[in-house]
Design a protein around this motif. Structure first.
Motif, short mmCIF file in Angstrom:
data_model
loop_
_atom_site.label_atom_id
_atom_site.label_comp_id
_atom_site.label_asym_id
_atom_site.label_seq_id
_atom_site.Cartn_x
_atom_site.Cartn_y
_atom_site.Cartn_z
N PHE A 1 0.81 -1.20 0.00
CA PHE A 1 0.00 0.00 0.00
C PHE A 1 0.86 1.26 0.00
CE2 PHE A 1 -3.92 1.98 0.17
CZ PHE A 1 -3.91 3.00 1.10
N ALA A 2 2.03 1.18 0.62
CA ALA A 2 2.85 2.39 0.79
C ALA A 2 3.88 2.57 -0.31
CB ALA A 2 3.55 2.33 2.14
N SER A 3 3.87 1.70 -1.33
CA SER A 3 4.93 1.76 -2.34
C SER A 3 4.38 1.76 -3.75
CB SER A 3 5.89 0.58 -2.15
OG SER A 3 5.17 -0.63 -2.29
N THR A 4 5.29 1.98 -4.70
CA THR A 4 4.94 1.94 -6.12
C THR A 4 6.05 1.20 -6.87
OG1 THR A 4 6.08 4.03 -6.45
CG2 THR A 4 3.70 4.14 -6.12
N TYR B 1 -10.02 -7.74 5.08
CA TYR B 1 -10.87 -6.93 4.20
C TYR B 1 -10.07 -5.82 3.52
CZ TYR B 1 -10.99 -4.72 8.76
OH TYR B 1 -10.63 -4.22 9.96
N TRP B 2 -8.93 -5.47 4.08
CA TRP B 2 -8.08 -4.47 3.43
C TRP B 2 -7.52 -4.97 2.09
CZ3 TRP B 2 -8.84 0.21 4.72
CH2 TRP B 2 -9.00 0.61 6.05
N LEU B 3 -7.40 -6.29 1.95
CA LEU B 3 -6.84 -6.84 0.71
C LEU B 3 -7.66 -6.36 -0.49
CD1 LEU B 3 -6.13 -10.46 2.00
CD2 LEU B 3 -4.39 -8.83 1.24
N GLU C 1 -6.54 -3.62 -3.29
CA GLU C 1 -6.55 -4.02 -4.70
C GLU C 1 -7.22 -2.93 -5.52
OE1 GLU C 1 -6.55 -8.87 -5.03
OE2 GLU C 1 -8.49 -7.85 -4.82
N ASP C 2 -8.34 -2.46 -5.01
CA ASP C 2 -9.11 -1.44 -5.70
C ASP C 2 -8.32 -0.14 -5.82
OD1 ASP C 2 -12.51 -0.87 -5.95
OD2 ASP C 2 -11.09 0.79 -5.98
N VAL C 3 -7.69 0.25 -4.73
CA VAL C 3 -7.02 1.55 -4.68
C VAL C 3 -5.67 1.55 -5.42
CG1 VAL C 3 -5.95 3.23 -3.10
CG2 VAL C 3 -8.19 2.27 -2.56
N THR C 4 -4.93 0.46 -5.34
CA THR C 4 -3.61 0.44 -5.97
C THR C 4 -3.60 -0.23 -7.32
OG1 THR C 4 -2.94 -1.68 -5.01
CG2 THR C 4 -2.48 0.29 -3.71
N GLY C 5 -4.66 -1.00 -7.64
CA GLY C 5 -4.72 -1.68 -8.92
C GLY C 5 -3.89 -2.97 -8.99
N LEU D 1 -12.84 2.36 1.44
CA LEU D 1 -12.22 2.78 0.18
C LEU D 1 -11.83 4.25 0.24
CD1 LEU D 1 -14.45 0.97 -2.47
CD2 LEU D 1 -11.96 0.79 -2.31
N GLU D 2 -12.74 5.06 0.74
CA GLU D 2 -12.47 6.50 0.81
C GLU D 2 -11.26 6.76 1.71
OE1 GLU D 2 -15.81 8.75 2.27
OE2 GLU D 2 -14.51 10.50 2.59
#
Lengths: 269, 224
Positions: A126-129, A179-181, A185-189, A225-226
């Motif tokens: 979540f914290a990386s790209t 549930y964060w998974l 997924e939605d937020v980072t793709g 999500l928000e």
């Protein structure tokens, strides 16, 4: 601080329960869910994590975190410790831990895994790209694969839940967080919990999330999500700012990844 | 498990404080076991890899062939699987005291975690580790208070969890330029008190050996 012997005695079970938590904290959800499963009434106090109350800091001076459960005035921090306390203080009511010593050891081991390995790996995604994120995703997949193996052939084979026919400690610990998974997924793709790669894990998660007590506990997905979108935006903004700086220190908000790497080197002992 | 070795086998590594937690608990409770020294810096044994496929680490306690992994999980297991062995390390009837014991036992991991950063890192990150370890030791000193042991009058769960880090403290003191006596005098006295116990004395290695081991790790990982 001096300890008086009377201060250490367990409060009577009828004493009031007060939970300090944060609505988006999966560690808080674990305690809320456990209290609901045990049918225990409690007062809930929402903490602003950016401006923690004096009461919270008094009850958890060492870590200054949520959740903290206060029972008859005595404070209990750390979610997995709180859950075991609930079993110890209410042994007749819907136990969270299994009866057998070896099964209990397994439950505790995998709870540590959830907190020390899987959780930080998901946080790192979540914290990386880019390449860092790809490496973090691989780590998550490795961790999920280990759980999948246990569900398929190992300690938990044939079970509907990790606890057996009913949810137990490990279900609560893993479930409140899994549930964060889907949210990430939605937020980072990125693909984290592929139903084809992890069929049993997916089936377990689906059954877990369908339970009434769980639905009462986990916030609505659009709120999650928000929240996640806002957090991701802030983390990437910080990462960008730090990449421009000459310092070698990683952003403090992505502390999980660097400290995990640091801990890995030394010590296989 | 068919064909599995009966009884207890502890897969361990001589200087590991996590392994020592298990050795001390087993000795305190008078529970017989076989000690199995593992090769960690070279190739790990098939037995270790099979017993702890997730982390590939010691300590692992094999009970009739079934593995229990992680030192604090093992300590809890010994309490529960051997209910007649005494002393009990966790208070039997006091749920709140048990929770406190679990909290401080888990917290004691920080001594090692932060201590490791202290000898591994340099500059600002090392200074941060120094500040943290001083705080950790102060917190532990405060929790101990005027009691003889974290368990009260009796040596207990937290004492077993924390005492193996005592031989590492002289190294941490040197890297961090602080003294435990100075910042946490009650903890220092506690350390001396614990060292008199048979179970502890028998499992300890002298601080010089620990320091030698730290130097070996530094060399292995190319740290100056």
């Amino acid at each position: 601080m001096e300890k008086k012997s009377s201060e250490n005695a367990t409060p009577p079970v009828a004493a009031p329960l007060k939970l300090f938590g944060s609505w988006a904290s999966s560690y808080t959800h674990r305690v809320q869910l456990a209290l609901r499963l045990k049918g225990l009434e409690f007062e809930y106090v929402e903490e602003d994590l950016g401006n923690k109350s004096d009461e919270l800091l008094r009850h958890n001076p060492v870590h200054k975190k949520v959740p903290v459960l206060v029972h008859g005035g005595r404070a209990l921090p750390e979610s997995v410790i709180i859950l075991q306390y609930l079993d110890d203080a209410w042994p007749e009511t819907r136990p969270l831990l299994p009866a057998d010593a070896f099964d209990r050891a397994l439950a505790r081991f995998w709870c540590h895994f959830a907190d020390d390995k899987l959780g930080p790996a998901v946080g790192a995604v979540f914290a990386s790209t880019g390449e860092d994120q790809e490496a973090a995703v691989r780590q998550v997949h490795e961790n999920l694969a280990l759980l999948e193996v246990e569900l398929r052939d190992g300690a938990f084979r044939g079970r509907r839940f990790f606890g057996g026919d009913e949810v137990g400690l490990l279900d609560v610990v893993l479930g409140c967080g899994s549930y964060w998974l889907a949210v990430f997924e939605d937020v980072t793709g990125v693909r984290l919990v592929d139903a084809d790669a992890f069929p049993r894990f997916n089936a377990w998660l689906r059954d877990f999330e369908a339970l009434d007590e769980v639905r009462e506990t986990i916030p609505a997905v659009d709120r999650l999500l928000e929240y996640a979108r806002g957090l991701r935006h802030m983390l990437l903004g910080l990462a960008g700012a730090n990449a421009a700086a000459p310092s070698a220190d990683a952003p403090t908000t992505a502390a999980a990844a660097p400290s995990a790497a640091a801990a890995d080197i030394a010590v296989d002992i | 498990m068919a064909g599995a070795k009966k009884g207890l086998v502890l897969l361990d590594f001589w200087v590991s404080p996590f392994g020592q937690r298990c050795r001390i608990a087993l000795a305190e409770k008078g529970i017989p076991y076989e000690y199995s020294e593992q090769e960690l810096l070279g190739a790990k044994s098939d037995l270790l890899l099979r017993s702890n496929p997730v982390h590939k680490k010691i300590p692992v306690l094999l009970h009739d062939g079934r593995p229990v992994c992680e030192s604090l999980v093992i300590l809890n297991y010994l309490e529960e699987a051997f209910p007649d062995a005494s002393p009990k390390l966790l208070p039997a009837d006091d749920a709140y005291a048990r929770a406190q014991a679990r909290f401080w036992a888990a917290y004691s991991d920080k001594v090692y975690e932060v201590g490791t950063r202290l000898w591994k890192l340099k500059g600002e990150p090392q200074a941060q580790a120094r500040a943290e370890i001083v705080q950790v030791l102060r917190n532990l000193d405060g929790e101990l208070g005027e009691r003889s042991f974290f368990g009260g009058e009796a040596f207990g769960f937290v004492d077993v969890a924390l005492v193996p880090f005592v031989p590492w403290l002289p190294s941490y003191e040197r890297y961090g330029e602080f003294s435990v006596e100075g910042i946490a005098p009650r903890l220092a006295a506690w350390a001396r008190r614990c060292a008199e116990r048979d179970s502890v004395a028998k499992s300890f290695h002298p601080p010089e050996k620990v320091d030698e081991f730290i130097n070996l790790l530094k060399k292995t990982y190319g740290i100056e």
